[in-house]
Each structure stands twice: as structure tokens, then as C-alpha cells.
Design a protein around this motif. Structure first.
Motif, PDB file in Angstrom:
ATOM      1  N   VAL A 250       0.845  -1.201   0.000  1.00 22.99           N
ATOM      2  CA  VAL A 250       0.000   0.000   0.000  1.00 22.99           C
ATOM      3  C   VAL A 250       0.879   1.249   0.000  1.00 22.99           C
ATOM      4  O   VAL A 250       1.762   1.398   0.849  1.00 22.99           O
ATOM      5  N   ASN A 251       0.604   2.139  -0.959  1.00 22.92           N
ATOM      6  CA  ASN A 251       1.369   3.393  -1.033  1.00 22.92           C
ATOM      7  C   ASN A 251       0.456   4.619  -1.100  1.00 22.92           C
ATOM      8  O   ASN A 251       0.818   5.636  -1.675  1.00 22.92           O
ATOM      9  N   PHE A 252      -0.747   4.490  -0.505  1.00 24.48           N
ATOM     10  CA  PHE A 252      -1.696   5.611  -0.479  1.00 24.48           C
ATOM     11  C   PHE A 252      -2.420   5.607   0.873  1.00 24.48           C
ATOM     12  O   PHE A 252      -2.543   4.560   1.524  1.00 24.48           O
ATOM     13  N   PRO A 253      -2.909   6.783   1.339  1.00 19.57           N
ATOM     14  CA  PRO A 253      -3.619   6.851   2.621  1.00 19.57           C
ATOM     15  C   PRO A 253      -4.856   5.944   2.609  1.00 19.57           C
ATOM     16  O   PRO A 253      -5.526   5.799   1.584  1.00 19.57           O
ATOM     17  N   PHE A 254      -5.186   5.369   3.776  1.00 22.14           N
ATOM     18  CA  PHE A 254      -6.279   4.395   3.822  1.00 22.14           C
ATOM     19  C   PHE A 254      -6.819   4.261   5.235  1.00 22.14           C
ATOM     20  O   PHE A 254      -6.245   4.741   6.197  1.00 22.14           O
ATOM     21  N   LYS A 255      -7.954   3.571   5.342  1.00 24.11           N
ATOM     22  CA  LYS A 255      -8.472   3.075   6.604  1.00 24.11           C
ATOM     23  C   LYS A 255      -8.684   1.569   6.442  1.00 24.11           C
ATOM     24  O   LYS A 255      -8.589   1.054   5.324  1.00 24.11           O
ATOM     25  N   VAL A 256      -8.959   0.883   7.541  1.00 21.28           N
ATOM     26  CA  VAL A 256      -9.152  -0.564   7.475  1.00 21.28           C
ATOM     27  C   VAL A 256     -10.484  -0.941   8.115  1.00 21.28           C
ATOM     28  O   VAL A 256     -11.032  -0.217   8.940  1.00 21.28           O
ATOM     29  N   LYS A 257     -10.977  -2.122   7.718  1.00 22.15           N
ATOM     30  CA  LYS A 257     -12.259  -2.604   8.253  1.00 22.15           C
ATOM     31  C   LYS A 257     -12.045  -3.474   9.488  1.00 22.15           C
ATOM     32  O   LYS A 257     -12.860  -3.486  10.405  1.00 22.15           O
ATOM     33  N   SER A 258     -10.948  -4.232   9.498  1.00 20.94           N
ATOM     34  CA  SER A 258     -10.762  -5.238  10.541  1.00 20.94           C
ATOM     35  C   SER A 258      -9.444  -5.032  11.284  1.00 20.94           C
ATOM     36  O   SER A 258      -8.455  -4.579  10.708  1.00 20.94           O
ATOM     37  N   SER A 259      -9.446  -5.409  12.560  1.00 20.22           N
ATOM     38  CA  SER A 259      -8.220  -5.352  13.350  1.00 20.22           C
ATOM     39  C   SER A 259      -7.387  -6.614  13.199  1.00 20.22           C
ATOM     40  O   SER A 259      -6.310  -6.720  13.786  1.00 20.22           O
ATOM     41  N   ALA A 260      -7.872  -7.566  12.406  1.00 15.01           N
ATOM     42  CA  ALA A 260      -7.173  -8.850  12.236  1.00 15.01           C
ATOM     43  C   ALA A 260      -6.057  -8.742  11.206  1.00 15.01           C
ATOM     44  O   ALA A 260      -5.941  -9.544  10.290  1.00 15.01           O
ATOM     45  N   MET A 261      -5.239  -7.720  11.337  1.00 15.55           N
ATOM     46  CA  MET A 261      -4.099  -7.544  10.421  1.00 15.55           C
ATOM     47  C   MET A 261      -2.981  -6.834  11.160  1.00 15.55           C
ATOM     48  O   MET A 261      -3.172  -6.269  12.235  1.00 15.55           O
ATOM     49  N   LYS A 262      -1.817  -6.886  10.559  1.00 21.06           N
ATOM     50  CA  LYS A 262      -0.685  -6.095  11.035  1.00 21.06           C
ATOM     51  C   LYS A 262      -0.267  -5.167   9.896  1.00 21.06           C
ATOM     52  O   LYS A 262      -0.299  -5.548   8.722  1.00 21.06           O
ATOM     53  N   ILE A 263       0.126  -3.946  10.249  1.00 19.94           N
ATOM     54  CA  ILE A 263       0.684  -3.011   9.280  1.00 19.94           C
ATOM     55  C   ILE A 263       2.197  -3.066   9.446  1.00 19.94           C
ATOM     56  O   ILE A 263       2.722  -2.776  10.531  1.00 19.94           O
ATOM     57  N   LEU A 264       2.890  -3.472   8.387  1.00 15.07           N
ATOM     58  CA  LEU A 264       4.329  -3.721   8.482  1.00 15.07           C
ATOM     59  C   LEU A 264       5.133  -2.575   7.879  1.00 15.07           C
ATOM     60  O   LEU A 264       4.845  -2.110   6.768  1.00 15.07           O
ATOM     61  N   HIS A 265       6.148  -2.139   8.623  1.00 15.70           N
ATOM     62  CA  HIS A 265       7.079  -1.088   8.194  1.00 15.70           C
ATOM     63  C   HIS A 265       8.485  -1.679   8.115  1.00 15.70           C
ATOM     64  O   HIS A 265       8.872  -2.471   8.970  1.00 15.70           O
ATOM     65  N   ALA A 266       9.234  -1.260   7.106  1.00  9.18           N
ATOM     66  CA  ALA A 266      10.629  -1.700   7.009  1.00  9.18           C
ATOM     67  C   ALA A 266      11.508  -0.838   7.919  1.00  9.18           C
ATOM     68  O   ALA A 266      11.332   0.384   7.993  1.00  9.18           O
ATOM     69  N   LYS A 267      12.439  -1.480   8.624  1.00  7.27           N
ATOM     70  CA  LYS A 267      13.385  -0.730   9.444  1.00  7.27           C
ATOM     71  C   LYS A 267      14.375   0.011   8.549  1.00  7.27           C
ATOM     72  O   LYS A 267      14.968  -0.582   7.646  1.00  7.27           O
ATOM     73  N   LYS A 268      14.518   1.287   8.783  1.00  8.15           N
ATOM     74  CA  LYS A 268      15.389   2.116   7.951  1.00  8.15           C
ATOM     75  C   LYS A 268      16.833   1.608   8.003  1.00  8.15           C
ATOM     76  O   LYS A 268      17.293   1.108   9.018  1.00  8.15           O
ATOM     77  N   ASN A 269      17.505   1.752   6.873  1.00  8.08           N
ATOM     78  CA  ASN A 269      18.910   1.351   6.710  1.00  8.08           C
ATOM     79  C   ASN A 269      19.135  -0.161   6.759  1.00  8.08           C
ATOM     80  O   ASN A 269      20.272  -0.625   6.730  1.00  8.08           O
ATOM     81  N   GLU A 270      18.009  -0.927   6.823  1.00  7.49           N
ATOM     82  CA  GLU A 270      18.144  -2.379   6.829  1.00  7.49           C
ATOM     83  C   GLU A 270      17.371  -3.045   5.694  1.00  7.49           C
ATOM     84  O   GLU A 270      17.841  -4.019   5.109  1.00  7.49           O
TER      85      GLU A 270
END
Length: 336
Positions: A250-270
Motif C-alpha cells: 500500500v502506497n496511499f492513505p487508507f483506513k481498514v475494516k478489521s483489526s485482524a491484520m498487522k501493518i508492516l514497516h521496514a526498518k530504515k537502513n536495513e
């Protein structure tokens, strides 16, 4: 000068196919699957049936695929299919395109809950424009050219997808490369989606913010809620379905319907987030139990990880292949 209109029932009729014994060879016996795929898969050696020529228009009358229209097949018509007979004021292929035009309406009017059947009365009462045969042929020529272009575009899209899959496995193959082994959880941080949950499910196309799921549908609808929108400065991210392990980039602003997910971010410089998405596409996550998977299992999976510089080089190649496919899809949509 406007074209005259006619009710379909005034210029067409139907001849229902018959149930016949199937065989490994003989003449083609055309049922639902044959009509849907435009391929001969079943045959019969019987001779007492409803024959169709290659230019006849056929229509699935019964079952889940009732309303499917086809032409270009010859043989005997199956019991769930009808041959559409018509007045000489209609050109065969023009009739085919007309029925394709009304296909969804015809399907929607089907009757019967368990086994749907088309409504003859509904079809007969459909009003259609009826130009001269000369104009019908001109229209058919144009539509045939569009259909041929769509077919060609579809083949190019398939090849583009094959190219991407080939590149994906080639570029991410660690054989002979000095890549470090890392756990997914060491290079990806997760965020709970709770503060981005949508309040109302009154979605409308004209609303600006998409509501997402990591599942197949991806975009559930659009909302006009102004609070709790995932911020642009934290993009891009991967959304991970905690129960099915499905992922979306996902590369655009959003909302979600369910809490049954994780939003994953990459650690910078890694890690590069798009590289991690491509890598995760190649992993067959186990999800045979009804439980949350990211923390307990998936985050502990080890992957070979190249340097950040190499990650970005790989992303550039894979993204170019995906962009090519996107351009082909956009071109195909314009041919509709």
C-alpha cells in the motif's frame, strides 16, 4: 435517423438442447463448460439431437452460469443450453453482441434459488435497437476488431505476468550470493491497525479514502471519514492478514475494516519495504489453524537478505516489470 426498436421475442426464439450419451469421440456435445471455454471437451455418438452450426448463437439456460452467451462452436447442443433462432432481419454475430450487452440483466432476472433458470418472458420483452443488416455488419466488424485487440492484449498481459514471476524467482534466488540470514521480525516492525478502523460501512465510490483488507478484494469501498486515516508520511507499508497471511503493498492513505491484520514497516537502513513485499510473495506461509500468525510464527521466519543497495537494484527491475503489466491493463480497459 434513429433505429427502430423491437422486442426480442418478436424476432428470436429458442430451441432447447437434449440430454445425450457422452463418449470419448464422435461429434462435439456442447454443454456449459464448452460454452464458457469455447473448447470441445465432451463428445457424443448419438445423432438424434439439436445441431448447431459454428455461427449459431448459444445461451446457457439453466444453472449457476445461466445467461452465458457463446458462438463459434458446432455439434450437438446440451440439455442446459439453447440455440437462439432468429428472424432474417438479424445478423448472427450482431445477435451475439446484443445478448452479451444484456447478459447481466438476463442473469439478474433468472428464476429459481437452487438451480436458476432464465426467464423467457423477461428476454422476450427486452427492447433492442434494430438497424439495417448493412449497419449490423459494420457494427460487428468494429466489435470483432475490439475483441481481437482485447485478446491480443490479454496474451501480452499473461506474458508480462510470466516475465515478472520469472524475474521474481531469479532475482531473489540467494544461490551463490553472500546474503545475510535475517528474521522477518528483525527487519519489519509491525503496527496494530486499531486507530485506523473505519466507523461506518456506508461506502460510496465518490468518497476519497479507500477502506482496505489484506484479502483478495483489497478495497472494500470508500469512506468520507476524516479521522484515523493512515498518514502519507508513514507510507509505503505492507498490510498482513494475521489469520490468512495474505499480503498487500500500500502506497496511499487508507483506513481498514478489521483489526485482524498487522501493518508492516521496514526498518530504515536495513530493508526496502517493496523488496520485503516481493520477498514475502515467494514465501508459502502456513495458515492451516485459526490463529494469529505474525508474532507467533511469521516474524520468526529467516530469509536471505542482501544489502540495501542490492535490494533497491532488485526492486527497480521487478517494479519495471510490474509497471509494464499495469500499462497493458490500462490499455486493455480502454478497449471495453
Amino acid at each position: 435517423m434513429p433505429w427502430p426498436t423491437k422486442k426480442l421475442g418478436e424476432i428470436i426464439s429458442f430451441e432447447k438442447g437434449k440430454k445425450m450419451a457422452v463418449a470419448n469421440d464422435g461429434e462435439p456435445y456442447i454443454g456449459i463448460d464448452g460454452l464458457r471455454t469455447n473448447l470441445y471437451a465432451v463428445y457424443t455418438q448419438e445423432k438424434n439431437g439439436v445441431r448447431c452450426k459454428q455461427d449459431d448463437v448459444l445461451l446457457v439456460w439453466d444453472g449457476a452460469h445461466a445467461g452465458t452467451v457463446g458462438t463459434g462452436l458446432r455439434g450437438f447442443v446440451g440439455s442446459t443450453v439453447v440455440k437462439v433462432l432468429h428472424h432474417n432481419s438479424l445478423e448472427n454475430k450482431f445477435l451475439f453482441y446484443l445478448l452479451k450487452l444484456f447478459q447481466e440483466k438476463i442473469r439478474a432476472a433468472a428464476q429459481g434459488a437452487a438451480i436458476p433458470h432464465l426467464s423467457k418472458a423477461f428476454i422476450n420483452n427486452l427492447k433492442i435497437p434494430l438497424p439495417s443488416l448493412k449497419i449490423q455488419k459494420q457494427i460487428v466488424e468494429r466489435l470483432d476488431k475490439i475483441a481481437e485487440a482485447q485478446k491480443l492484449q490479454g496474451e501480452l498481459i499473461q506474458k508480462a505476468d510470466e516475465l515478472f514471476q520469472s524475474l521474481l524467482h531469479q532475482e531473489l534466488n540467494p544461490a551463490g550470493k553472500d546474503w545475510e540470514m535475517k528474521k522477518l521480525g528483525e527487519v519489519l516492525e509491525y503496527e496494530q491497525p486499531t486507530k485506523y478502523l473505519v466507523i461506518s460501512t456506508d461506502y460510496k465510490d465518490e468518497y476519497p479514502i479507500p477502506v482496505l483488507t489484506a484479502g483478495k478484494s483489497f478495497v472494500l469501498g470508500n469512506t468520507n471519514e476524516k479521522d484515523g486515516i493512515f498518514p502519507k508520511e508513514k507510507l509505503p507499508v505492507i498490510i498482513f492478514d494475521d489469520f490468512t497471511t495474505a499480503i498487500k503493498f500500500v502506497n496511499f492513505p487508507f483506513k481498514v475494516k478489521s483489526s485482524a491484520m498487522k501493518i508492516l514497516h521496514a526498518k530504515k537502513n536495513e530493508a526496502d519495504i517493496r523488496f520485503m513485499f516481493y520477498k514475502m510473495l515467494t514465501i508459502k506461509f502456513s495458515h492451516d489453524q485459526h490463529k494469529r500468525y505474525w508474532i507467533s510464527e511469521c516474524s520468526n521466519l529467516k530469509i536471505p537478505l542482501p544489502s540495501l543497495k542490492v535490494q533497491k537494484q532488485i526492486v527497480a527491475k521487478l517494479s519495471a516489470a510490474q509497471e509494464y503489466k499495469s500499462q497493458l491493463l490500462a490499455q486493455k480497459s480502454k478497449l471495453k
